[in-house]
Design a protein around this motif. Structure first.
Motif, PDB file in Angstrom:
ATOM      1  N   ILE A   1       0.841  -1.210   0.000  1.00 68.23           N
ATOM      2  CA  ILE A   1       0.000   0.000   0.000  1.00 68.23           C
ATOM      3  C   ILE A   1       0.869   1.249   0.000  1.00 68.23           C
ATOM      4  CG2 ILE A   1      -1.731   1.278   1.311  1.00 68.23           C
ATOM      5  CD1 ILE A   1      -2.750  -1.461   2.320  1.00 68.23           C
ATOM      6  N   GLN A   2       1.878   1.299   0.851  1.00 71.14           N
ATOM      7  CA  GLN A   2       2.743   2.472   0.908  1.00 71.14           C
ATOM      8  C   GLN A   2       3.506   2.653  -0.397  1.00 71.14           C
ATOM      9  OE1 GLN A   2       5.207   2.004   4.342  1.00 71.14           O
ATOM     10  NE2 GLN A   2       3.580   2.553   5.771  1.00 71.14           N
ATOM     11  N   ASP A   3       3.974   1.561  -0.975  1.00 69.64           N
ATOM     12  CA  ASP A   3       4.711   1.640  -2.233  1.00 69.64           C
ATOM     13  C   ASP A   3       3.810   2.149  -3.362  1.00 69.64           C
ATOM     14  OD1 ASP A   3       6.985   0.736  -0.997  1.00 69.64           O
ATOM     15  OD2 ASP A   3       6.740  -1.338  -1.657  1.00 69.64           O
ATOM     16  N   GLN A   4       2.553   1.701  -3.410  1.00 71.52           N
ATOM     17  CA  GLN A   4       1.629   2.155  -4.430  1.00 71.52           C
ATOM     18  C   GLN A   4       1.323   3.639  -4.270  1.00 71.52           C
ATOM     19  OE1 GLN A   4      -1.764  -0.421  -4.063  1.00 71.52           O
ATOM     20  NE2 GLN A   4      -0.829  -2.080  -5.234  1.00 71.52           N
ATOM     21  N   GLN A   5       1.164   4.078  -3.012  1.00 66.81           N
ATOM     22  CA  GLN A   5       0.903   5.499  -2.774  1.00 66.81           C
ATOM     23  C   GLN A   5       2.088   6.346  -3.210  1.00 66.81           C
ATOM     24  OE1 GLN A   5      -0.015   5.648   1.382  1.00 66.81           O
ATOM     25  NE2 GLN A   5      -2.153   5.075   1.102  1.00 66.81           N
ATOM     26  N   LYS A   6       3.290   5.911  -2.909  1.00 67.23           N
ATOM     27  CA  LYS A   6       4.474   6.660  -3.318  1.00 67.23           C
ATOM     28  C   LYS A   6       4.595   6.709  -4.839  1.00 67.23           C
ATOM     29  CE  LYS A   6       7.243   5.822   0.793  1.00 67.23           C
ATOM     30  NZ  LYS A   6       8.447   5.183   1.326  1.00 67.23           N
ATOM     31  N   THR A   7       4.270   5.613  -5.511  1.00 64.34           N
ATOM     32  CA  THR A   7       4.323   5.571  -6.973  1.00 64.34           C
ATOM     33  C   THR A   7       3.305   6.528  -7.571  1.00 64.34           C
ATOM     34  OG1 THR A   7       5.013   3.265  -6.864  1.00 64.34           O
ATOM     35  CG2 THR A   7       4.204   4.044  -8.981  1.00 64.34           C
ATOM     36  N   GLU A   8       2.089   6.544  -7.032  1.00 62.72           N
ATOM     37  CA  GLU A   8       1.054   7.449  -7.531  1.00 62.72           C
ATOM     38  C   GLU A   8       1.443   8.900  -7.309  1.00 62.72           C
ATOM     39  OE1 GLU A   8      -2.664   6.321  -5.788  1.00 62.72           O
ATOM     40  OE2 GLU A   8      -2.625   4.331  -6.698  1.00 62.72           O
ATOM     41  N   GLU A   9       1.996   9.223  -6.146  1.00 58.29           N
ATOM     42  CA  GLU A   9       2.428  10.586  -5.864  1.00 58.29           C
ATOM     43  C   GLU A   9       3.548  11.006  -6.820  1.00 58.29           C
ATOM     44  OE1 GLU A   9       3.551  10.613  -1.771  1.00 58.29           O
ATOM     45  OE2 GLU A   9       1.495  10.380  -1.052  1.00 58.29           O
ATOM     46  N   SER A  10       4.481  10.119  -7.072  1.00 57.42           N
ATOM     47  CA  SER A  10       5.577  10.417  -8.006  1.00 57.42           C
ATOM     48  C   SER A  10       5.045  10.658  -9.415  1.00 57.42           C
ATOM     49  CB  SER A  10       6.582   9.270  -8.041  1.00 57.42           C
ATOM     50  OG  SER A  10       7.139   9.062  -6.787  1.00 57.42           O
ATOM     51  N   LEU A  11       4.076   9.849  -9.830  1.00 55.69           N
ATOM     52  CA  LEU A  11       3.481   9.990 -11.155  1.00 55.69           C
ATOM     53  C   LEU A  11       2.744  11.320 -11.286  1.00 55.69           C
ATOM     54  CD1 LEU A  11       3.201   8.475 -13.809  1.00 55.69           C
ATOM     55  CD2 LEU A  11       1.096   7.466 -12.938  1.00 55.69           C
ATOM     56  N   GLN A  12       1.997  11.722 -10.264  1.00 55.36           N
ATOM     57  CA  GLN A  12       1.290  13.009 -10.291  1.00 55.36           C
ATOM     58  C   GLN A  12       2.280  14.167 -10.329  1.00 55.36           C
ATOM     59  OE1 GLN A  12      -1.291  12.978  -6.913  1.00 55.36           O
ATOM     60  NE2 GLN A  12      -2.800  11.617  -7.854  1.00 55.36           N
ATOM     61  N   LEU A  13       3.366  14.062  -9.578  1.00 49.14           N
ATOM     62  CA  LEU A  13       4.376  15.115  -9.584  1.00 49.14           C
ATOM     63  C   LEU A  13       5.021  15.231 -10.966  1.00 49.14           C
ATOM     64  CD1 LEU A  13       6.014  17.191  -7.956  1.00 49.14           C
ATOM     65  CD2 LEU A  13       7.597  15.347  -7.410  1.00 49.14           C
TER      66      LEU A  13
END
Length: 140
Positions: A114-126
């Motif tokens: 879950i944490q890894d997916q959230q970090k990936t999504e945040e990186s993609l949005q940035l």
């Protein structure tokens, strides 16, 4: 071979070709709790004193006998402890009892998906917002 005993703790000094190894404790019993097979080391949990940190151990410190000179989780070991600049290290390790459990019986370590997916999504949005900002600047 020289031996010396201090009043506060038992220590033995062994001189090997201009370098000395100070053994803090002898004949300590412990159980292997984690293993890194690629880098050939493990950590051993002491049975006599659970408050102490786990002791670092290398595969090359295993006394070769009929067993393979590698660590497996839940092996029961007898070893000496020496002091190094990084902390304590097990030497003269003899494997007393080897547990031959299949890997499926060991406790599984949960993954942090879950944490890894959230970090990936945040990186993609940035990344998307940065590209949009660069395009806006280029069109001006």
């Amino acid at each position: 071979m020289e031996t010396s005993t201090s009043t506060t703790s038992i220590s033995t000094e062994v001189s090997i070709s201009n370098s000395s190894i100070i053994i803090i404790e002898k004949d300590v019993i412990g159980t292997v709790v984690s293993v890194n097979k690629l880098k050939h080391y493990a950590f051993i949990k002491r049975i006599d004193n659970h408050e102490q940190q786990d002791v670092f151990a290398r595969d090359v410190s295993i006394i070769k006998n009929e067993r393979k000179p590698i660590f497996l989780i839940s092996d029961r070991c007898k070893f000496d402890i020496k002091k190094t600049t990084r902390g304590f290290e097990a030497i003269n390790i003899s494997i007393i009892q080897r547990t031959d459990l299949p890997i499926s019986k060991f406790k599984k370590i949960p993954k942090k998906k879950i944490q890894d997916q959230q970090k990936t999504e945040e990186s993609l949005q940035l990344l998307k917002s940065s590209i949009i900002d660069l395009l806006r600047e280029a069109l001006k």
